[in-house]
Write a protein that holds these residues in place. Structure first.
Motif, PDB file in Angstrom:
ATOM      1  N   UNK A 195       0.817  -1.208   0.000  1.00  0.00           N
ATOM      2  CA  UNK A 195       0.000   0.000   0.000  1.00  0.00           C
ATOM      3  C   UNK A 195       0.855   1.264   0.000  1.00  0.00           C
ATOM      4  N   UNK A 196       0.272   2.316  -0.538  1.00  0.00           N
ATOM      5  CA  UNK A 196       0.964   3.605  -0.545  1.00  0.00           C
ATOM      6  C   UNK A 196       1.006   4.195   0.865  1.00  0.00           C
ATOM      7  N   UNK A 197       2.071   4.906   1.141  1.00  0.00           N
ATOM      8  CA  UNK A 197       2.209   5.611   2.407  1.00  0.00           C
ATOM      9  C   UNK A 197       1.926   7.096   2.189  1.00  0.00           C
ATOM     10  N   UNK A 198       1.576   7.788   3.263  1.00  0.00           N
ATOM     11  CA  UNK A 198       1.406   9.234   3.197  1.00  0.00           C
ATOM     12  C   UNK A 198       0.060   9.715   2.702  1.00  0.00           C
ATOM     13  N   UNK A 199      -0.905   8.817   2.570  1.00  0.00           N
ATOM     14  CA  UNK A 199      -2.254   9.194   2.128  1.00  0.00           C
ATOM     15  C   UNK A 199      -3.141   9.395   3.350  1.00  0.00           C
ATOM     16  N   UNK A 200      -3.969  10.429   3.318  1.00  0.00           N
ATOM     17  CA  UNK A 200      -4.899  10.677   4.423  1.00  0.00           C
ATOM     18  C   UNK A 200      -6.329  10.751   3.901  1.00  0.00           C
ATOM     19  N   UNK A 201      -7.263  10.338   4.752  1.00  0.00           N
ATOM     20  CA  UNK A 201      -8.682  10.498   4.452  1.00  0.00           C
ATOM     21  C   UNK A 201      -9.077  11.965   4.646  1.00  0.00           C
ATOM     22  N   UNK A 259     -11.013  13.307   6.625  1.00  0.00           N
ATOM     23  CA  UNK A 259     -11.151  13.721   8.024  1.00  0.00           C
ATOM     24  C   UNK A 259      -9.825  13.704   8.778  1.00  0.00           C
ATOM     25  N   UNK A 260      -8.729  13.438   8.068  1.00  0.00           N
ATOM     26  CA  UNK A 260      -7.409  13.475   8.695  1.00  0.00           C
ATOM     27  C   UNK A 260      -6.864  12.122   9.116  1.00  0.00           C
ATOM     28  N   UNK A 261      -7.706  11.073   9.080  1.00  0.00           N
ATOM     29  CA  UNK A 261      -7.210   9.741   9.425  1.00  0.00           C
ATOM     30  C   UNK A 261      -6.169   9.296   8.395  1.00  0.00           C
ATOM     31  N   UNK A 262      -5.119   8.650   8.878  1.00  0.00           N
ATOM     32  CA  UNK A 262      -4.103   8.131   7.979  1.00  0.00           C
ATOM     33  C   UNK A 262      -4.557   6.810   7.368  1.00  0.00           C
ATOM     34  N   UNK A 263      -4.322   6.674   6.089  1.00  0.00           N
ATOM     35  CA  UNK A 263      -4.648   5.431   5.400  1.00  0.00           C
ATOM     36  C   UNK A 263      -3.552   4.403   5.635  1.00  0.00           C
ATOM     37  N   UNK A 264      -3.962   3.167   5.993  1.00  0.00           N
ATOM     38  CA  UNK A 264      -3.001   2.073   6.139  1.00  0.00           C
ATOM     39  C   UNK A 264      -3.723   0.739   5.994  1.00  0.00           C
ATOM     40  N   UNK A 265      -3.016  -0.328   6.314  1.00  0.00           N
ATOM     41  CA  UNK A 265      -3.562  -1.671   6.112  1.00  0.00           C
ATOM     42  C   UNK A 265      -4.822  -1.914   6.929  1.00  0.00           C
TER      43      UNK A 265
END
Length: 267
Positions: free
Chosen positions: A97-103, A105-111
């Motif tokens: 998965x890509x790093x550094x992506x945010x939703x 609402x500010x939540x960080x995207x991860x696994x």
């Protein structure tokens, strides 16, 4: 299941392409960088997994992202939220998965978001309306902070097609808190547009996500603001355009071309 596009799906995908390409800036009103558009069917929820409407698909693609993306020109499957993906065998897929992506609402995207979304939606107990989109998934495992494995129940040759167009990834913490009903009213994704306002059954206002990640194969959002209106009667659409009730650029894909000549008041 047939994957042949319908006329409406082609129209709606064209709208998405218009919104996401900087090649066609004239579609937005020059004064306010806004594109108005209308359809005639009420969208009951903006939770893609709990509606079956084509309009719901296009809203989801503007707000959210999938793990992969199918290029509409080359038909090539490209990484989207995933950085890379591969088949381990005919029952197993792995995704970096890509790093550094945010939703939004500010939540960080991860696994955790991928595992939560796909396990929740593929669980029959949760009764999603698009069961055929997820029923091939056995489970999803977290292999690391930015790595997941999807296990299939049996070989499914069109798995990539489904992952590219029907399985948006949701923020696990937010969705667990508000549920489908809350998400349907105030959706949060990683996509190129954010919902800034919704009057259910009447209109949805989208604004550009200026933090949308530059590596996305979707492209950067080209139009600053999109205003969708639900107008059940085609005659009402035509009348409003003829009287100049809408300001800025307007597109009503449900109006037949022969009627556009009557809409002298539209811009």
């Amino acid at each position: 299941m047939s994957l042949r596009p319908t006329k409406l799906s082609i129209i709606l995908l064209t709208l998405l392409a218009v919104c996401l390409t900087s090649v066609i800036p004239t579609w937005a009103g020059k004064a306010d960088d806004t594109l108005n558009f209308a359809w005639n069917k009420e969208l009951e929820t903006m939770d893609r997994y709990y509606n079956t409407a084509r309009e719901g698909m296009i809203v989801s693609r503007m707000i959210c992202d999938d793990l992969i993306y199918r290029d509409p020109v080359t038909f090539e499957y490209k990484p989207l939220l995933a950085k890379s993906f591969k088949w381990i065998d005919n029952l197993t897929m792995e995704f970096e998965l890509r790093k550094g992506i945010t939703f939004h609402n500010g939540e960080k995207f991860d696994a955790d978001d991928v595992v939560y979304t796909l396990n929740f939606m593929s669980n029959p107990d949760n009764k999603v309306l698009v069961q055929r989109n997820v029923k091939w998934i056995k489970n999803v495992e977290k292999l690391g902070p930015y790595k997941v494995r999807i296990n299939l129940k049996k070989p499914f040759p069109v798995a990539l097609e489904y992952l590219a167009g029907n399985l948006p990834i949701y923020p696990n913490e937010y969705y667990a808190k508000v549920g489908s009903k809350g998400f349907g009213l105030k959706p949060v994704g990683t996509g190129p547009y954010k919902v800034s306002e919704q009057v259910q059954g009447k209109r949805i206002v989208f604004v550009r996500n200026d933090n949308y990640f530059k590596e996305s194969p979707k492209g950067k959002p080209a139009i600053g603001k999109l205003v969708q209106r639900t107008i059940p009667e085609i005659t009402t659409m035509v009348a409003e355009l003829m009287t100049g009730a809408w300001t800025g650029s307007t597109w009503c894909p449900m109006i037949r071309p022969r009627n556009w000549a009557k809409c002298a008041g539209s811009s």
